[in-house]
Design an enzyme around this catalytic site. Structure first.
Site, PDB file in Angstrom:
ATOM      1  CG  HIS A  65      16.522 -13.422  36.644  1.00 54.89           C
ATOM      2  ND1 HIS A  65      17.824 -12.986  36.506  1.00 54.89           N
ATOM      3  CD2 HIS A  65      16.477 -14.641  36.072  1.00 54.89           C
ATOM      4  CE1 HIS A  65      18.520 -13.908  35.858  1.00 54.89           C
ATOM      5  NE2 HIS A  65      17.725 -14.931  35.601  1.00 54.89           N
ATOM      6  CG  HIS A  98      10.695  -5.596  37.533  1.00 56.04           C
ATOM      7  ND1 HIS A  98      11.597  -6.361  36.819  1.00 56.04           N
ATOM      8  CD2 HIS A  98       9.467  -6.058  37.183  1.00 56.04           C
ATOM      9  CE1 HIS A  98      10.942  -7.233  36.069  1.00 56.04           C
ATOM     10  NE2 HIS A  98       9.643  -7.075  36.272  1.00 56.04           N
ATOM     11  CG  HIS A 121       5.652  -6.198  35.915  1.00 58.59           C
ATOM     12  ND1 HIS A 121       6.897  -6.363  35.345  1.00 58.59           N
ATOM     13  CD2 HIS A 121       5.318  -4.883  35.776  1.00 58.59           C
ATOM     14  CE1 HIS A 121       7.298  -5.183  34.888  1.00 58.59           C
ATOM     15  NE2 HIS A 121       6.377  -4.274  35.145  1.00 58.59           N
ATOM     16  CB  THR A 207      10.791  -6.119  31.138  1.00 58.80           C
ATOM     17  OG1 THR A 207      10.507  -6.865  32.330  1.00 58.80           O
ATOM     18  CG2 THR A 207       9.594  -5.241  30.776  1.00 58.80           C
ATOM     19  CB  THR A 208      13.210 -11.030  31.783  1.00 62.58           C
ATOM     20  OG1 THR A 208      12.137 -11.954  31.505  1.00 62.58           O
ATOM     21  CG2 THR A 208      12.881 -10.235  33.028  1.00 62.58           C
TER      22      THR A 208
END
Ligand code: SG7
Ligand code: ZN
Length: 263
Positions: A65, A98, A121, A207-208
Site C-alpha cells: 500500500h 502517498h 508521513h 488514513t488506511t
C-alpha cells in the site's frame, strides 16, 4: 501477503467501512484544510530531538500500500518530537508516502480544495503509552507529520527521498513484500523542519484501514517541490490489487476544528 492490511484497495475506499467500521467514523482523515475556516492558535515551538543522528539500521519496504522506511536505534536514541499541540514526547516510528497517477492527485490532505502530488508521513507514537500498538488505543496516541509536495521540473533538494529512490531503483520492480536494508542516514535528510511557515493541526485518524481515530495531525503550511522524475519513480512501485495510487479521498470535517499555528 495475507495480512488484514492487504485486504483493501484504493479503487474502492468507500467500501473500507464494511470490513473496518471505524473507517466510517466521524473523526476521519484526510480532510480538506480550509485556511479561512482555521482558528489561529499559539503553541510552544515544535522540537525535534535526535533526528540528526543516523539510525543503527534502515529498511525500505513495499507493504503493498506504500513504501516505508523503518529503523532501529541504539537504546535511548530513538528520535522524538515534542511541543506544539503534543503533551510530552512522541517517538519516531516510520516514514511512508502517498502518491497519485498524475501531478494533480496524490496528496491526502488538500488545501483550500487543492490537491498536490505527494504526501510524506512521518509517524510517531506517544512515548508514555510504551508501544505503538498501545498508543493506537488512545485519542492522542499517534502524531503524524504530513508534508505536502508538488511535482515540478526543479525540485527542492531532498536527500532523503533521493536516497530512498536510489536504493530501490536497481530492481525492475520493487513490489509488494519486497524489503531492503539501506545504508543508514539521519532523518533530517528529509528536510523535516517547518518552523518558518507554521502548520495546521487537527484531530483525525489513520488514513488506511483500520482507520483508528488516534491521530494528532500536523500539516506544514509550506508546500515542497519534488522532481517529476522522482514522482515517476514512486508511481513505478507496484501496489496490491494493481492500485495506481495510494491516497484516500478527503473525509468530512463533522464539526472538528482545524488550528492554524504561525511560523
Ligand atoms: C501506510 O499507512 C503504512 C502503515 C500505516 C498506514 O499504509 O505506512 O504502516 C503500517 C506499519 O502498517 O499504518 C498503523 C500505521 O502506521 C496509516 O498511516 S497514516 O495514517 O499515517 N497514513
Ligand atoms: Zn500515510
Amino acid at each position: 501477503h495475507g495480512t488484514a492490511s492487504s485486504q483493501f484497495s484504493y479503487k474502492s475506499p468507500q467500501e473500507w467501512s464494511k470490513q473496518f467500521p471505524t473507517c466510517g467514523g466521524r473523526r476521519q482523515s484526510p480532510i480538506n484544510i480550509d485556511s479561512r475556516n482555521s482558528q489561529i492558535k499559539e503553541y510552544p515551538p515544535i522540537r525535534f530531538n535526535g533526528y540528526g543522528k543516523a539510525p543503527r539500521s534502515m529498511n525500505v519496504t513495499n507493504d503493498g500500500h506504500t513504501v516505508e522506511i523503518t529503523t532501529t536505534w541504539a537504546n535511548q536514541e530513538v528520535p522524538t518530537i515534542s511541543g506544539g499541540p503534543l503533551n510530552g514526547p512522541y517517538e519516531f516510528e516510520e516514514v511512508h508516502f502517498h502518491w497519485g497517477n498524475n501531478n494533480h492527485v496524490g496528496s491526502e490532505h488538500t488545501i483550500n480544495g487543492r490537491q498536490f502530488s505527494l504526501e510524506m508521513h512521518v509517524v510517531h507514537f506517544r512515548k508514555s503509552y510504551g508501544t505503538f500498538t498501545e498508543a493506537l488505543k488512545h485519542g492522542d496516541g499517534i502524531a503524524v507529520l504530513g508534508y505536502i509536495f508538488f511535482g515540478t521540473s526543479n525540485s527542492d533538494n531532498n536527500e532523503g527521498i533521493r536516497r530512498l529512490l536510489r536504493s530501490t531503483a536497481p530492481q525492475q520492480a520493487f513490489g509488494p513484500g519486497e524489503s531492503e536494508l539501506i545504508s543508514p542516514f539521519p532523518l533530517t535528510f528529509f528536510n523535516l523542519d517547518f518552523t518558518r511557515k507554521g502548520y495546521y493541526t487537527y484531530l483525525g485518524s489513520l488514513t488506511t484501514p483500520p482507520c483508528t481515530e488516534s491521530v494528532i495531525w500536523l500539516v506544514p503550511k509550506s508546500i515542497r517541490n519534488i522532481d517529476s522524475r522522482e514522482l515517476a519513480a514512486f508511481r513505478s512501485f507496484p501496489l496490491d490489487n494493481e492500485d495506481d495510487h495510494d491516497y484516500r479521498p478527503v473525509r468530512p470535517l463533522n464539526g472538528r476544528s482545524v488550528f492554524s499555528v504561525r511560523g
